[in-house]
Write a protein that holds these residues in place. Structure first.
Motif, PDB file in Angstrom:
ATOM      1  N   GLU A  41       0.825  -1.212   0.000  1.00  0.00           N
ATOM      2  CA  GLU A  41       0.000   0.000   0.000  1.00  0.00           C
ATOM      3  C   GLU A  41       0.856   1.257   0.000  1.00  0.00           C
ATOM      4  N   PHE A  42       1.968   1.229   0.744  1.00  0.00           N
ATOM      5  CA  PHE A  42       2.874   2.382   0.779  1.00  0.00           C
ATOM      6  C   PHE A  42       3.466   2.629  -0.605  1.00  0.00           C
ATOM      7  N   ASP A  43       3.934   1.572  -1.244  1.00  0.00           N
ATOM      8  CA  ASP A  43       4.519   1.711  -2.575  1.00  0.00           C
ATOM      9  C   ASP A  43       3.495   2.206  -3.592  1.00  0.00           C
ATOM     10  N   GLN A  44       2.238   1.863  -3.406  1.00  0.00           N
ATOM     11  CA  GLN A  44       1.194   2.295  -4.342  1.00  0.00           C
ATOM     12  C   GLN A  44       0.935   3.794  -4.263  1.00  0.00           C
ATOM     13  N   VAL A  45       1.157   4.402  -3.101  1.00  0.00           N
ATOM     14  CA  VAL A  45       0.910   5.840  -2.982  1.00  0.00           C
ATOM     15  C   VAL A  45       2.121   6.673  -3.379  1.00  0.00           C
ATOM     16  N   LEU A  46       3.288   6.044  -3.501  1.00  0.00           N
ATOM     17  CA  LEU A  46       4.471   6.774  -3.962  1.00  0.00           C
ATOM     18  C   LEU A  46       4.386   6.981  -5.466  1.00  0.00           C
ATOM     19  N   SER A  47       4.783   8.160  -5.907  1.00  0.00           N
ATOM     20  CA  SER A  47       4.836   8.385  -7.346  1.00  0.00           C
ATOM     21  C   SER A  47       6.081   7.698  -7.902  1.00  0.00           C
ATOM     22  N   PHE A  48       6.177   7.622  -9.215  1.00  0.00           N
ATOM     23  CA  PHE A  48       7.287   6.944  -9.874  1.00  0.00           C
ATOM     24  C   PHE A  48       8.625   7.551  -9.478  1.00  0.00           C
ATOM     25  N   ASN A  49       8.663   8.865  -9.292  1.00  0.00           N
ATOM     26  CA  ASN A  49       9.915   9.566  -9.009  1.00  0.00           C
ATOM     27  C   ASN A  49      10.258   9.652  -7.525  1.00  0.00           C
ATOM     28  N   GLU A  50       9.369   9.226  -6.637  1.00  0.00           N
ATOM     29  CA  GLU A  50       9.615   9.337  -5.204  1.00  0.00           C
ATOM     30  C   GLU A  50      10.446   8.165  -4.697  1.00  0.00           C
ATOM     31  N   SER A  51      11.337   8.469  -3.786  1.00  0.00           N
ATOM     32  CA  SER A  51      12.180   7.457  -3.161  1.00  0.00           C
ATOM     33  C   SER A  51      11.513   6.970  -1.880  1.00  0.00           C
ATOM     34  N   ARG A  52      11.441   5.671  -1.724  1.00  0.00           N
ATOM     35  CA  ARG A  52      10.868   5.092  -0.505  1.00  0.00           C
ATOM     36  C   ARG A  52      11.670   5.544   0.718  1.00  0.00           C
ATOM     37  N   SER A  53      12.991   5.513   0.609  1.00  0.00           N
ATOM     38  CA  SER A  53      13.852   5.906   1.736  1.00  0.00           C
ATOM     39  C   SER A  53      13.643   7.366   2.116  1.00  0.00           C
ATOM     40  N   LYS A  54      13.574   8.237   1.121  1.00  0.00           N
ATOM     41  CA  LYS A  54      13.373   9.663   1.405  1.00  0.00           C
ATOM     42  C   LYS A  54      12.025   9.900   2.063  1.00  0.00           C
ATOM     43  N   LYS A  55      11.008   9.202   1.588  1.00  0.00           N
ATOM     44  CA  LYS A  55       9.661   9.377   2.146  1.00  0.00           C
ATOM     45  C   LYS A  55       9.622   8.886   3.596  1.00  0.00           C
ATOM     46  N   ILE A  56      10.224   7.747   3.859  1.00  0.00           N
ATOM     47  CA  ILE A  56      10.244   7.226   5.231  1.00  0.00           C
ATOM     48  C   ILE A  56      11.044   8.154   6.134  1.00  0.00           C
ATOM     49  N   SER A  57      12.163   8.677   5.654  1.00  0.00           N
ATOM     50  CA  SER A  57      12.954   9.631   6.441  1.00  0.00           C
ATOM     51  C   SER A  57      12.138  10.869   6.770  1.00  0.00           C
ATOM     52  N   MET A  58      11.402  11.386   5.779  1.00  0.00           N
ATOM     53  CA  MET A  58      10.565  12.566   5.996  1.00  0.00           C
ATOM     54  C   MET A  58       9.476  12.271   7.032  1.00  0.00           C
ATOM     55  N   LEU A  59       8.842  11.106   6.934  1.00  0.00           N
ATOM     56  CA  LEU A  59       7.797  10.738   7.886  1.00  0.00           C
ATOM     57  C   LEU A  59       8.360  10.610   9.300  1.00  0.00           C
ATOM     58  N   MET A  60       9.558  10.063   9.420  1.00  0.00           N
ATOM     59  CA  MET A  60      10.188   9.938  10.729  1.00  0.00           C
ATOM     60  C   MET A  60      10.514  11.313  11.315  1.00  0.00           C
ATOM     61  N   LYS A  61      11.035  12.212  10.488  1.00  0.00           N
ATOM     62  CA  LYS A  61      11.346  13.570  10.956  1.00  0.00           C
ATOM     63  C   LYS A  61      10.082  14.285  11.403  1.00  0.00           C
ATOM     64  N   ASN A  62       9.008  14.150  10.619  1.00  0.00           N
ATOM     65  CA  ASN A  62       7.736  14.774  10.983  1.00  0.00           C
ATOM     66  C   ASN A  62       7.210  14.215  12.299  1.00  0.00           C
ATOM     67  N   TYR A  63       7.330  12.924  12.469  1.00  0.00           N
ATOM     68  CA  TYR A  63       6.872  12.296  13.709  1.00  0.00           C
ATOM     69  C   TYR A  63       7.657  12.828  14.901  1.00  0.00           C
ATOM     70  N   LEU A  64       8.964  12.906  14.748  1.00  0.00           N
ATOM     71  CA  LEU A  64       9.807  13.383  15.846  1.00  0.00           C
ATOM     72  C   LEU A  64       9.528  14.840  16.186  1.00  0.00           C
ATOM     73  N   SER A  65       9.347  15.672  15.196  1.00  0.00           N
ATOM     74  CA  SER A  65       9.100  17.088  15.468  1.00  0.00           C
ATOM     75  C   SER A  65       7.713  17.295  16.064  1.00  0.00           C
ATOM     76  N   ARG A  66       6.740  16.544  15.611  1.00  0.00           N
ATOM     77  CA  ARG A  66       5.392  16.648  16.167  1.00  0.00           C
ATOM     78  C   ARG A  66       5.389  16.195  17.618  1.00  0.00           C
ATOM     79  N   GLU A  67       6.067  15.116  17.896  1.00  0.00           N
ATOM     80  CA  GLU A  67       6.097  14.559  19.238  1.00  0.00           C
ATOM     81  C   GLU A  67       6.703  15.554  20.224  1.00  0.00           C
ATOM     82  N   ASP A  68       7.771  16.209  19.817  1.00  0.00           N
ATOM     83  CA  ASP A  68       8.455  17.129  20.718  1.00  0.00           C
ATOM     84  C   ASP A  68       7.717  18.446  20.882  1.00  0.00           C
TER      85      ASP A  68
END
Length: 100
Positions: free
Chosen positions: A35-62
């Motif tokens: 499901e995650f791969d289906q929402v990524l566009s052809f040009n999006e990197s899975r690693s970059k997207k996961i890194s961004m989600l982790m950063k957002n989670y950390l900043s929201r939490e703090d």
């Protein structure tokens, strides 16, 4: 201000700071990955997207949750549920207890 040596016809060159990366192994349900791969566009990197989600989670939490009072957290959560649902009634009861 530090001295930047001039090269290439007198233009200042900036050093790039390298971000160090590491590989990790995680186990997630196959369906979640599909499901995650289906929402990524052809040009999006899975690693970059996961890194961004982790950063957002950390900043929201703090920034938000730790600064909110218990009542503010409950009021925020209350909007996630339908009016008069079991969850909404439970949160209303908690709010009444805490505001007495």
């Amino acid at each position: 201000m530090p001295h930047v040596p001039l090269r290439n016809g007198g233009k200042a060159m900036k050093r790039r700071s390298k971000t160090k990366f590491t590989q990790i192994h995680v186990s997630i349900p196959v369906r979640t990955l599909i499901e995650f791969d289906q929402v990524l566009s052809f040009n999006e990197s899975r690693s970059k997207k996961i890194s961004m989600l982790m950063k957002n989670y950390l900043s929201r939490e703090d920034s938000n949750l730790q600064m909110m009072t218990t009542i503010e957290v409950l009021e925020f959560i209350q909007f996630r549920f339908q009016k008069n649902s079991a969850e909404d009634v439970l949160i209303q009861s908690l709010l009444q207890i805490l505001t007495k």
